[in-house]
Design an enzyme around this catalytic site. Structure first.
Site, mmCIF file in Angstrom:
data_model
loop_
_atom_site.group_PDB
_atom_site.id
_atom_site.type_symbol
_atom_site.label_atom_id
_atom_site.label_comp_id
_atom_site.label_asym_id
_atom_site.label_seq_id
_atom_site.Cartn_x
_atom_site.Cartn_y
_atom_site.Cartn_z
ATOM 1 N N LYS A 197 27.952 -22.180 -11.867
ATOM 2 C CA LYS A 197 26.998 -22.001 -12.990
ATOM 3 C C LYS A 197 26.287 -23.549 -13.536
ATOM 4 O O LYS A 197 27.094 -24.442 -13.648
ATOM 5 C CB LYS A 197 27.987 -21.504 -14.094
ATOM 6 N N LYS A 250 24.907 -18.594 -11.049
ATOM 7 C CA LYS A 250 23.876 -18.210 -11.832
ATOM 8 C C LYS A 250 23.010 -19.725 -12.292
ATOM 9 O O LYS A 250 23.791 -20.744 -12.399
ATOM 10 C CB LYS A 250 25.028 -17.975 -13.060
HETATM 11 C C1 PBG Z 1 27.904 -18.695 -22.362
HETATM 12 C C2 PBG Z 1 26.981 -17.957 -21.464
HETATM 13 C C3 PBG Z 1 25.797 -18.150 -21.334
HETATM 14 C C4 PBG Z 1 25.237 -17.104 -20.520
HETATM 15 C C5 PBG Z 1 25.954 -16.172 -20.110
HETATM 16 N N1 PBG Z 1 27.206 -16.614 -20.633
HETATM 17 C C6 PBG Z 1 24.795 -19.186 -21.884
HETATM 18 C C7 PBG Z 1 25.315 -20.787 -21.676
HETATM 19 O O1 PBG Z 1 26.115 -21.046 -20.925
HETATM 20 O O2 PBG Z 1 24.911 -21.350 -22.475
HETATM 21 C C8 PBG Z 1 23.550 -17.153 -20.137
HETATM 22 C C9 PBG Z 1 23.065 -15.707 -19.943
HETATM 23 C C10 PBG Z 1 21.583 -15.763 -19.817
HETATM 24 O O3 PBG Z 1 20.862 -16.536 -20.018
HETATM 25 O O4 PBG Z 1 21.139 -14.668 -19.531
HETATM 26 N N2 PBG Z 1 29.270 -18.816 -21.769
#
Ligand code: PBG
Length: 324
Positions: A197, A250
């Site tokens: 991520k 991601k």
């Molecule tokens: C937070 C989380 C995020 C997303 C999914 N879980 C945001 C972040 O890490 O700041 C992002 C999903 C998206 O942008 O569609 N744990």
């Protein structure tokens, strides 16, 4: 003469030689829920909704009827419930456990996935607990956070979640969550790990949807540097070793090379998350007719699958399932 065009000469021949096919069964549909009786349009994500519990159950049922096997729930938590210890995240009568129970009661065959991270509950807006270090500088503490994540995962498992999905990027959390679930009598609850991520600007619209943006600093000490790919391999090997059942990359579209490399690294199923910013770019460009929404959505999802994803999390899941 060798003529590659012979394999493209008709829809029938193209269908025979097609290497990648999309299907509704590839999708996980992310859904936002809040503790209100109204369904509210999300300003930062046109076409998406913060659902009431009843609205979310209805929407999930429609998606499931279209062949979508799974949803993942993201809660918008009232400001009054946000604390620096994020205690609400393991409240057994909180919004997420109630949502899980309602979904499983209404749609027993739907796979219910939950997000494990502190940001919706944390007064600081970070995925982990924030503490001042010796010099007074703010840091996101790892091991104390993992203890809270285990309580959160356990709370979701008790409510009936099929899969918990840690999106926090703390070290060691997959193993800790696995151990907790196993020792507390939930050996069948799976872990879909956000393995690679990245610290991405493409999450902006999502943070608007949940009002969960960090109050100070950024997420770069835990989410990965977009410039790195070998690190994704390292994280994949670790999460596999720690007991993850599925691996996630991601965002998806700007990280197709990572999806491909992770695919080569593991035999586990690979998921990719087409995040809010990717959704918004396509939505915004199609609203004025600058892009053909249906064609671009299906092409972007096909690209993600072709790169090596078995599973795609996408806000377009329901539309795409209809179009397919
Ligand atoms: C937070 C989380 C995020 C997303 C999914 N879980 C945001 C972040 O890490 O700041 C992002 C999903 C998206 O942008 O569609 N744990």
């Amino acid at each position: 003469m060798i003529r590659p065009r012979r394999n493209r000469k008709s829809p029938a021949v193209r269908a025979l030689v097609r290497e990648t096919t999309l299907s509704a069964s590839d999708f996980i549909y992310p859904l936002f829920v809040h503790d209100k009786d109204v369904d509210e349009a999300i300003e930062s994500m046109p076409g998406c909704t913060r659902w009431s519990l009843a609205g979310l159950v209805r929407e999930a049922g429609e998606a499931h009827a279209l062949g979508i096997p799974a949803v993942v729930i993201f809660p918008a938590i009232a400001d009054a419930l946000k604390t620096s210890g994020a205690e609400e995240c393991y409240n057994n009568s909180g919004l997420v456990p109630r949502t899980i129970k309602a979904l499983k009661a209404a749609h027993p065959t739907l796979c219910v996935i939950t997000d494990v991270a502190l940001d919706p509950y944390n007064a600081d807006g970070h995925d982990g607990l924030v503490r001042a270090d010796a010099k007074g500088e703010l840091e996101i503490v790892n091991d104390e956070t993992v203890e809270v994540l285990c309580l959160q995962a356990l709370c979701h498992a008790r409510a009936g979640a099929d899969i918990v999905s840690p999106s926090d990027m703390m070290d060691g959390r997959v193993e800790a969550i696995r151990t907790t679930l196993d020792s507390e009598g939930h050996p069948d609850v799976s872990i879909l790990a956000y393995t690679a991520k990245y610290a991405s600007a493409f999450y902006g619209p999502f943070r608007g949807a949940l009002e969960s943006a960090p109050k100070a600093g950024d997420k770069k000490t835990y989410q990965m540097d977009p410039a790195n790919s070998r690190e994704a391999i390292r994280e994949t090997l670790l999460d596999e070793d720690e007991g993850a059942d599925m691996i996630m990359v991601k965002p998806a579209g700007p990280y197709l090379d990572i999806i491909a490399q992770v695919r080569e690294t593991t035999t586990l199923p690979v998921a990719a998350y087409q995040v809010s910013g990717e959704y918004l770019m396509i939505k915004a460009a199609s609203q004025d007719g600058w892009l053909d929404e249906k064609a671009v959505v299906l092409e972007s999802l096909t690209g993600i699958k072709r790169a090596g994803a078995d599973i795609i999390l996408t806000y377009f899941a329901k539309d795409a399932a209809k179009w397919l």
